[in-house]
Design a protein around this motif. Structure first.
Motif, PDB file in Angstrom:
ATOM      1  N   GLY A   1       0.805  -1.226   0.000  1.00 42.24           N
ATOM      2  CA  GLY A   1       0.000   0.000   0.000  1.00 42.24           C
ATOM      3  C   GLY A   1       0.837   1.274   0.000  1.00 42.24           C
ATOM      4  N   PHE A   2       2.053   1.206  -0.539  1.00 47.23           N
ATOM      5  CA  PHE A   2       2.915   2.400  -0.551  1.00 47.23           C
ATOM      6  C   PHE A   2       2.454   3.433  -1.589  1.00 47.23           C
ATOM      7  N   TYR A   3       1.685   2.973  -2.551  1.00 47.78           N
ATOM      8  CA  TYR A   3       1.183   3.934  -3.560  1.00 47.78           C
ATOM      9  C   TYR A   3      -0.065   4.620  -3.009  1.00 47.78           C
ATOM     10  N   ASP A   4       0.147   5.643  -2.191  1.00 42.08           N
ATOM     11  CA  ASP A   4      -0.995   6.313  -1.553  1.00 42.08           C
ATOM     12  C   ASP A   4      -1.408   7.534  -2.376  1.00 42.08           C
ATOM     13  N   PHE A   5      -1.321   7.400  -3.679  1.00 39.69           N
ATOM     14  CA  PHE A   5      -1.759   8.492  -4.564  1.00 39.69           C
ATOM     15  C   PHE A   5      -2.485   7.882  -5.749  1.00 39.69           C
ATOM     16  N   PRO A   6      -3.246   8.596  -6.528  1.00 42.32           N
ATOM     17  CA  PRO A   6      -3.659   9.970  -6.220  1.00 42.32           C
ATOM     18  C   PRO A   6      -4.493   9.990  -4.954  1.00 42.32           C
ATOM     19  N   GLN A   7      -4.509  11.136  -4.293  1.00 49.32           N
ATOM     20  CA  GLN A   7      -5.234  11.231  -3.023  1.00 49.32           C
ATOM     21  C   GLN A   7      -6.715  10.983  -3.281  1.00 49.32           C
ATOM     22  N   LYS A   8      -7.190   9.841  -2.763  1.00 51.43           N
ATOM     23  CA  LYS A   8      -8.582   9.486  -3.069  1.00 51.43           C
ATOM     24  C   LYS A   8      -9.538   9.908  -1.957  1.00 51.43           C
ATOM     25  N   ARG A   9      -9.059  10.701  -1.026  1.00 47.33           N
ATOM     26  CA  ARG A   9      -9.905  11.022   0.118  1.00 47.33           C
ATOM     27  C   ARG A   9     -10.822  12.199  -0.222  1.00 47.33           C
ATOM     28  N   MET A  10     -11.804  11.889  -1.048  1.00 48.30           N
ATOM     29  CA  MET A  10     -12.701  12.948  -1.535  1.00 48.30           C
ATOM     30  C   MET A  10     -13.473  13.612  -0.396  1.00 48.30           C
ATOM     31  N   GLY A  11     -13.851  12.834   0.615  1.00 46.58           N
ATOM     32  CA  GLY A  11     -14.593  13.365   1.768  1.00 46.58           C
ATOM     33  C   GLY A  11     -13.798  14.490   2.430  1.00 46.58           C
ATOM     34  N   THR A  12     -12.516  14.218   2.685  1.00 48.02           N
ATOM     35  CA  THR A  12     -11.658  15.215   3.350  1.00 48.02           C
ATOM     36  C   THR A  12     -11.492  16.441   2.465  1.00 48.02           C
ATOM     37  N   ILE A  13     -11.258  16.189   1.159  1.00 45.66           N
ATOM     38  CA  ILE A  13     -11.022  17.318   0.248  1.00 45.66           C
ATOM     39  C   ILE A  13     -12.268  18.213   0.188  1.00 45.66           C
ATOM     40  N   LEU A  14     -13.435  17.586   0.051  1.00 45.78           N
ATOM     41  CA  LEU A  14     -14.681  18.370  -0.011  1.00 45.78           C
ATOM     42  C   LEU A  14     -14.937  19.100   1.303  1.00 45.78           C
ATOM     43  N   GLY A  15     -14.671  18.403   2.404  1.00 48.85           N
ATOM     44  CA  GLY A  15     -14.840  18.998   3.741  1.00 48.85           C
ATOM     45  C   GLY A  15     -14.016  20.265   3.865  1.00 48.85           C
ATOM     46  N   MET A  16     -12.795  20.212   3.358  1.00 46.70           N
ATOM     47  CA  MET A  16     -11.895  21.375   3.448  1.00 46.70           C
ATOM     48  C   MET A  16     -12.392  22.531   2.570  1.00 46.70           C
ATOM     49  N   TYR A  17     -12.997  22.195   1.416  1.00 48.28           N
ATOM     50  CA  TYR A  17     -13.605  23.243   0.572  1.00 48.28           C
ATOM     51  C   TYR A  17     -14.706  23.950   1.361  1.00 48.28           C
ATOM     52  N   LEU A  18     -15.489  23.150   2.077  1.00 51.36           N
ATOM     53  CA  LEU A  18     -16.599  23.692   2.856  1.00 51.36           C
ATOM     54  C   LEU A  18     -16.081  24.626   3.956  1.00 51.36           C
ATOM     55  N   VAL A  19     -15.066  24.134   4.693  1.00 51.82           N
ATOM     56  CA  VAL A  19     -14.478  24.947   5.770  1.00 51.82           C
ATOM     57  C   VAL A  19     -13.913  26.241   5.181  1.00 51.82           C
ATOM     58  N   GLY A  20     -13.205  26.116   4.046  1.00 56.56           N
ATOM     59  CA  GLY A  20     -12.612  27.286   3.386  1.00 56.56           C
ATOM     60  C   GLY A  20     -13.669  28.304   3.013  1.00 56.56           C
ATOM     61  N   ALA A  21     -14.801  27.822   2.472  1.00 55.40           N
ATOM     62  CA  ALA A  21     -15.884  28.723   2.059  1.00 55.40           C
ATOM     63  C   ALA A  21     -16.463  29.438   3.275  1.00 55.40           C
ATOM     64  N   MET A  22     -16.620  28.702   4.377  1.00 52.58           N
ATOM     65  CA  MET A  22     -17.186  29.311   5.595  1.00 52.58           C
ATOM     66  C   MET A  22     -16.246  30.385   6.142  1.00 52.58           C
ATOM     67  N   MET A  23     -14.945  30.080   6.107  1.00 48.67           N
ATOM     68  CA  MET A  23     -13.971  31.033   6.654  1.00 48.67           C
ATOM     69  C   MET A  23     -13.871  32.295   5.801  1.00 48.67           C
ATOM     70  N   ASN A  24     -14.187  32.139   4.521  1.00 46.29           N
ATOM     71  CA  ASN A  24     -14.119  33.295   3.624  1.00 46.29           C
ATOM     72  C   ASN A  24     -15.340  34.199   3.743  1.00 46.29           C
ATOM     73  N   ASN A  25     -16.352  33.690   4.413  1.00 44.88           N
ATOM     74  CA  ASN A  25     -17.561  34.481   4.619  1.00 44.88           C
ATOM     75  C   ASN A  25     -17.441  35.206   5.967  1.00 44.88           C
ATOM     76  N   PRO A  26     -17.254  36.545   5.953  1.00 46.92           N
ATOM     77  CA  PRO A  26     -16.979  37.274   7.203  1.00 46.92           C
ATOM     78  C   PRO A  26     -18.019  37.050   8.293  1.00 46.92           C
ATOM     79  N   LYS A  27     -19.292  37.003   7.892  1.00 44.47           N
ATOM     80  CA  LYS A  27     -20.360  36.847   8.893  1.00 44.47           C
ATOM     81  C   LYS A  27     -20.259  35.486   9.578  1.00 44.47           C
ATOM     82  N   LEU A  28     -20.155  34.448   8.718  1.00 42.43           N
ATOM     83  CA  LEU A  28     -20.073  33.083   9.248  1.00 42.43           C
ATOM     84  C   LEU A  28     -18.810  32.898  10.087  1.00 42.43           C
ATOM     85  N   SER A  29     -17.725  33.446   9.547  1.00 42.15           N
ATOM     86  CA  SER A  29     -16.430  33.302  10.208  1.00 42.15           C
ATOM     87  C   SER A  29     -16.479  33.903  11.611  1.00 42.15           C
TER      88      SER A  29
END
Ligand SMILES: Cc1cc2nc3c(=O)[nH]c(=O)nc-3n(C[C@H](O)[C@H](O)[C@H](O)COP(=O)(O)O)c2cc1C
Length: 472
Positions: free
Chosen positions: A418-446
C-alpha cells in the motif's frame, strides 16, 4: 508515578496533540497525571513561575506534548523551556519524553530540539512519539499511542532496576544477527560483541562482513532490477537471506572511519540494492555497537536514524566506545574503566531514547541495548515513521511508480504494502476542506464560528477517547 504533561500547544485544551495524552490516560489510569497549558498561558508563567516550579519539582515523568511548528516547537514552548532552564530546578533523576502531532514535516528536528534541551536540564530522556495529526482517529495510531506509553513505563522500570530478570531479558527462540565489520587487529568491537552476547538471552549469531568474499561493490548495472539476480556470482543474495533475514533483530557493529561506517560496511549496504528498495530486515528492531566518537558525528547519527526509518526498523539505540583513538590495548582500557571504577566513557545515541549522557558504563549500556531489543522483539514494538521515513518513502514511491516497467519486483512489493498512496482518493476530506474554506471566507459566518473552529475539529478525537475501552 506522577506525570506532568506540558501542553505546548497555543490551542490549550483544544489541542489535538493533547488528545493523545488523554487517550493514553484512559489506558494507564494508575499514574497520577497533571497538566499545565504552558503554550496558551505563557504570559502567566512569565509573570509567575511558582506554580510551574512546584509541579516540575513534584513530577517524576515530564511529557513535552506539543504540535510541530515550523521545524521546531511553538515559540511559546521555547519560552517555557527558557524559563525551566532559568529556574535552576535540578531535573536529575527525573524522566522526560515527548508527544507531538504534525504532518511529519521536519518532526525530527523538533524532537531533537526537545531531547537536547531536556538532556541539558539533566532529565533522562526516553524516545518520544511523533504521530500524524490524524493518527489517533485510526486503530493503528491508537495502538501506537498505547504501545508508546507502555514502552515509556517499561523504560523507567528498567532504568530504576524494578524489573525481574524474567520480564527484562528472557527471549525464548529469538534470534539476533550481529552484522559486524571487524578489521584484523581491532580489539574493541570483539569485546563489545562479546558483552552483548553475554547480556542477551536470544540466540546471537555474528556475521563478520570482512570475511564475506565480496566480488566487488554495486556496479549500478540494474541487472537485478530486470531479472532479480545480481551480476556478481558471489552468493551475496543467499547470504542476506540465510544469515540476516532470518533474525528477529539486527545489531550492526563497525568502526567509524572518515565520518562514516567505513567502506566495507558501505559496500554491504550498496549491495543490498539487489533486494530492490526493500531492506531485508523490514519491521525489525535494530541497534548499533560503534567503535569511535559517535557523539561527535552528527551526520552519521542522522544517517543511522534515517537508515532505520527507511528500513521500517525501530532504532533501539547505539552504544559507542569513544576511547579507541587513544586505545592501544582495549582489554586493559576496558578493565580499568568499566571493570574497576565503572566510569567508561560511553556515548549513547540520545535519539534512541535512554541515557543520552557521555558518562556511563559500557557494560551497563550494552545490557540496556540488549534489554531494549528484547522488549522490542517480544512486543513487536515499533513507532510511526517520522520525516525521514515518510518523506523518503514518498520520493521512492514516485520513483518506483515511474520505473515500474523495469523495477518489477519493487513495483509488486510497493503495491502489496500500500505504498502507492496516490492519487489522493480522500474525496470526503477534500470536499470537507472546501466547505471549511468557504465558511472562513464568509466574514459573517467566520465571526459566528470564532473559536469554535478548533473545538469542532476536536469532536472526532473526543469520540475516540470516549469510546476507548481499556481492558480490565
Ligand atoms: C504555525 C504552524 C506551523 C506548523 N508547522 C508544521 C511543520 O513544520 N511540520 C508539520 O508537519 N506540521 C506543522 N504544522 C501543523 C501542526 O503541527 C498540526 O496541525 C498539529 O497537529 C496541531 O496540533 P495542536 O492542535 O496540538 O496544536 C504547523 C501548524 C502551524 C499553525
Amino acid at each position: 508515578m506522577r506525570v506532568l504533561i506540558l501542553n505546548g500547544s497555543p490551542s490549550g485544551e483544544n489541542s489535538i496533540t493533547l488528545q493523545t495524552m488523554h487517550y493514553i490516560q484512559k489506558f494507564y489510569p494508575k499514574q497520577e497525571y497533571h497538566e499545565l497549558h504552558v503554550g496558551q498561558k505563557i504570559r502567566m508563567f512569565e509573570t509567575d513561575f511558582s506554580k510551574a516550579a512546584e509541579e516540575l519539582k513534584a513530577a517524576e515523568l515530564v511529557v513535552f506534548c506539543y504540535p510541530v511548528y515550523t521545524f521546531l516547537a511553538p515559540a511559546q514552548l521555547h519560552r517555557f523551556i527558557e524559563l525551566m532552564k532559568e529556574s535552576g530546578i535540578d531535573f536529575r533523576g527525573k524522566y522526560a519524553t515527548q508527544v507531538t502531532t504534525s504532518k511529519h514535516f521536519y518532526d525530527v528536528t523538533a524532537h531533537e530540539y526537545v531531547r537536547e534541551n531536556a538532556e541539558d536540564m539533566g532529565f533522562t530522556v526516553i524516545r518520544g512519539l511523533s504521530a500524524d495529526m490524524e493518527d489517533l482517529l485510526h486503530p493503528k495510531g491508537q495502538k501506537e499511542a498505547r504501545a508508546f506509553f507502555r514502552h515509556v513505563l517499561w523504560s523507567i522500570k528498567y532504568d530504576r532496576g524494578e524489573l525481574s530478570k524474567v520480564t527484562a531479558e528472557i527471549d525464548q527462540g529469538k534470534k539476533i544477527a550481529i552484522v559486524a565489520d571487524v578489521a584484523e587487529g581491532n580489539e574493541v568491537l570483539p569485546k563489545m560483541i562479546e558483552e552483548f552476547q553475554a547480556a542477551s538471552e536470544a540466540e546471537v549469531t555474528v556475521v563478520n562482513i570482512r570475511e564475506f568474499p565480496f566480488a566487488g561493490g554495486c556496479l549500478g548495472c540494474f541487472h537485478c532490477a530486470a531479472d532479480g539476480t545480481c551480476i556478481y556470482k558471489d552468493r551475496f543474495d543467499e547470504f542476506l537471506r540465510e544469515k540476516i533475514q532470518v533474525a528477529d533483530a539486527c545489531v550492526y557493529a563497525f568502526t567509524i572511519k572518515d565520518h562514516s561506517m567505513g567502506q566495507r560496511f558501505k559496500l554491504f549496504d550498496d549491495r543490498q540494492f539487489c533486494n530492490g528498495h526493500r531492506t531485508v530486515t523490514m519491521g525489525k528492531p535494530v541497534g548499533y555497537l560503534i567503535d569511535g566518537d559517535y557523539g561527535k558525528e552528527p551526520n552519521l547519527r542522522t544517517l543511522i536514524e534515517a537508515r532505520a526509518q527507511v528500513g521500517g526498523n525501530y532504532f533501539a539505540g547505539a552504544v559507542a566506545w569513544t576511547d579507541t583513538v587513544q586505545a592501544h590495548g582495549m582489554t586493559e582500557q576496558y578493565e580499568v574503566k568499566a571493570g574497576e571504577d565503572g566510569t567508561a566513557d560511553v556515548a549513547m545515541a540520545g535519539k534512541a531514547g535512554t541515557k543520552g549522557q557521555s558518562e556511563g558504563n559500557v557494560k551497563v549500556e550494552i545490557r540496556r541495548l540488549a534489554a531494549e531489543l528484547s522488549y522490542c522483539m517480544r512486543h513487536r514494538y515499533n513507532q510511526p515513521a517520522d520525516f525521514y521515513g515518510v518523506g523518503g518513502m514518498k520520493i521512492f514511491r514516485d520513483l518506483i511508480y515511474q520505473m515500474q516497467g523495469m523495477m518489477r519486483e519493487d513495483h509488486r512489493f510497493y503495491k502489496e504494502h500500500g505504498f502507492y498512496d496516490f492519487p489522493q482518493k480522500r474525496m470526503g476530506t477534500i470536499l470537507g476542506m472546501y466547505l471549511v474554506g468557504a465558511m472562513m471566507n464568509n466574514p459573517k459566518l467566520s465571526k459566528k464560528i470564532g473559536g469554535n473552529m478548533t473545538k469542532g475539529m476536536l469532536m472526532p478525537y473526543q469520540s475516540v477517547i470516549d469510546k476507548a475501552k481499556p481492558r480490565k
